[in-house]
Design a protein around this motif. Sequence first.
Motif, PDB file in Angstrom:
ATOM      1  N   LEU A 224       0.928   0.991   1.227  1.00 21.66           N
ATOM      2  CA  LEU A 224       1.556   1.528   0.168  1.00 21.66           C
ATOM      3  C   LEU A 224       0.559   2.949  -0.296  1.00 21.66           C
ATOM      4  CD1 LEU A 224       4.811  -0.258   0.556  1.00 21.66           C
ATOM      5  CD2 LEU A 224       4.300   2.391   1.691  1.00 21.66           C
ATOM      6  N   LEU A 225      -0.822   2.430  -0.984  1.00 23.65           N
ATOM      7  CA  LEU A 225      -1.196   2.882  -1.867  1.00 23.65           C
ATOM      8  C   LEU A 225      -1.981   4.378  -1.078  1.00 23.65           C
ATOM      9  CD1 LEU A 225      -2.619   3.607  -4.891  1.00 23.65           C
ATOM     10  CD2 LEU A 225      -4.658   2.024  -4.513  1.00 23.65           C
ATOM     11  N   GLU A 226      -2.318   4.267   0.094  1.00 23.22           N
ATOM     12  CA  GLU A 226      -2.611   5.095   1.280  1.00 23.22           C
ATOM     13  C   GLU A 226      -1.552   6.326   1.315  1.00 23.22           C
ATOM     14  OE1 GLU A 226      -3.548   3.306   5.078  1.00 23.22           O
ATOM     15  OE2 GLU A 226      -5.217   2.450   4.204  1.00 23.22           O
ATOM     16  N   GLN A 227      -0.452   6.010   1.454  1.00 27.85           N
ATOM     17  CA  GLN A 227       1.056   6.555   2.147  1.00 27.85           C
ATOM     18  C   GLN A 227       2.150   5.869   2.120  1.00 27.85           C
ATOM     19  OE1 GLN A 227      -0.517   8.245   6.054  1.00 27.85           O
ATOM     20  NE2 GLN A 227       1.020   6.937   6.700  1.00 27.85           N
ATOM     21  N   THR A 228       3.229   6.619   1.982  1.00 26.57           N
ATOM     22  CA  THR A 228       4.348   6.383   2.604  1.00 26.57           C
ATOM     23  C   THR A 228       4.701   5.859   4.306  1.00 26.57           C
ATOM     24  OG1 THR A 228       5.675   7.761   1.395  1.00 26.57           O
ATOM     25  CG2 THR A 228       6.956   6.947   3.327  1.00 26.57           C
ATOM     26  N   TYR A 229       5.506   4.628   4.225  1.00 25.65           N
ATOM     27  CA  TYR A 229       5.440   3.818   5.890  1.00 25.65           C
ATOM     28  C   TYR A 229       6.642   3.746   6.043  1.00 25.65           C
ATOM     29  CZ  TYR A 229       0.177   2.921   6.382  1.00 25.65           C
ATOM     30  OH  TYR A 229      -1.149   3.802   6.249  1.00 25.65           O
ATOM     31  N   ARG A 230       7.231   3.649   6.786  1.00 28.19           N
ATOM     32  CA  ARG A 230       8.702   3.380   7.608  1.00 28.19           C
ATOM     33  C   ARG A 230       8.018   1.343   8.081  1.00 28.19           C
ATOM     34  NH1 ARG A 230      11.217   6.452  12.163  1.00 28.19           N
ATOM     35  NH2 ARG A 230      12.412   5.700  11.777  1.00 28.19           N
ATOM     36  N   PHE A 231       9.331   1.131   8.311  1.00 28.42           N
ATOM     37  CA  PHE A 231       9.295  -0.854   8.220  1.00 28.42           C
ATOM     38  C   PHE A 231       8.013  -0.895   9.530  1.00 28.42           C
ATOM     39  CE2 PHE A 231      10.091  -4.666   9.313  1.00 28.42           C
ATOM     40  CZ  PHE A 231      10.214  -5.500   8.116  1.00 28.42           C
ATOM     41  N   SER A 232       8.007  -0.256  10.381  1.00 29.16           N
ATOM     42  CA  SER A 232       8.115  -0.714  11.161  1.00 29.16           C
ATOM     43  C   SER A 232       6.097  -0.472  11.714  1.00 29.16           C
ATOM     44  CB  SER A 232       8.096  -0.003  12.844  1.00 29.16           C
ATOM     45  OG  SER A 232       7.974   1.463  12.879  1.00 29.16           O
TER      46      SER A 232
ATOM     47  N   LEU B 182       4.820   3.511  -3.343  1.00 25.05           N
ATOM     48  CA  LEU B 182       4.578   2.962  -4.176  1.00 25.05           C
ATOM     49  C   LEU B 182       6.187   3.951  -4.892  1.00 25.05           C
ATOM     50  CD1 LEU B 182       1.276   1.851  -4.137  1.00 25.05           C
ATOM     51  CD2 LEU B 182       3.112   0.249  -4.078  1.00 25.05           C
ATOM     52  N   THR B 183       6.401   2.819  -6.449  1.00 28.79           N
ATOM     53  CA  THR B 183       6.378   3.726  -7.387  1.00 28.79           C
ATOM     54  C   THR B 183       5.521   3.946  -8.976  1.00 28.79           C
ATOM     55  OG1 THR B 183       6.658   2.007  -8.662  1.00 28.79           O
ATOM     56  CG2 THR B 183       9.335   2.389  -7.430  1.00 28.79           C
ATOM     57  N   PRO B 184       5.857   4.972  -9.525  1.00 36.10           N
ATOM     58  CA  PRO B 184       4.424   5.277 -10.083  1.00 36.10           C
ATOM     59  C   PRO B 184       4.126   3.650 -11.299  1.00 36.10           C
ATOM     60  CG  PRO B 184       6.212   6.918 -10.884  1.00 36.10           C
ATOM     61  CD  PRO B 184       6.689   5.827 -10.567  1.00 36.10           C
ATOM     62  N   PHE B 185       4.879   3.134 -11.347  1.00 33.15           N
ATOM     63  CA  PHE B 185       4.413   1.455 -12.110  1.00 33.15           C
ATOM     64  C   PHE B 185       3.735   0.720 -10.524  1.00 33.15           C
ATOM     65  CE2 PHE B 185       6.376  -2.735 -13.105  1.00 33.15           C
ATOM     66  CZ  PHE B 185       5.227  -2.403 -13.918  1.00 33.15           C
ATOM     67  N   GLY B 186       4.389   1.395  -9.615  1.00 35.23           N
ATOM     68  CA  GLY B 186       3.586   0.614  -8.257  1.00 35.23           C
ATOM     69  C   GLY B 186       1.900   1.027  -7.815  1.00 35.23           C
TER      70      GLY B 186
END
Length: 131
Positions: free
Chosen positions: A43-51, A94-98
Amino acid sequence: MAWPKSTKTVRIRKGNLYATECPTRTVLDNITSRWGSLVIVLLLEQTYRFSELAYRIGGISEKMLAQTLRLLEEDGFVLREVFPTKPPRVEYSLTPFGRELAEHMKSLTGWVESNVGRVMANREKSRKMSA
């Protein structure tokens, strides 16, 4: 000793990984589990969908991915956004915390990828010595 629910009346202590009842252990379990660390770094790379996450993380079952995402969301590392489309679209980021956590995890996973050859050679050497 029970952990306080409010910081208004009681000052929360720093965590202690070595204390049996300290919640740091469950946080550490969530972020360093096989699936948790992979989800965080991906998730550091980008936003993803579940699949997309399920496809990118080879070997993870849908049940384990859902459970991992839920735990990381509860801890405040992952944001789950539901978009009102037909069918509903759900994205994970990811949230900023994530993101703060993911930068540390990326260093660790990068080290593992760079040194896996050395680890495997040590395992082979150990097996030969045990035989």
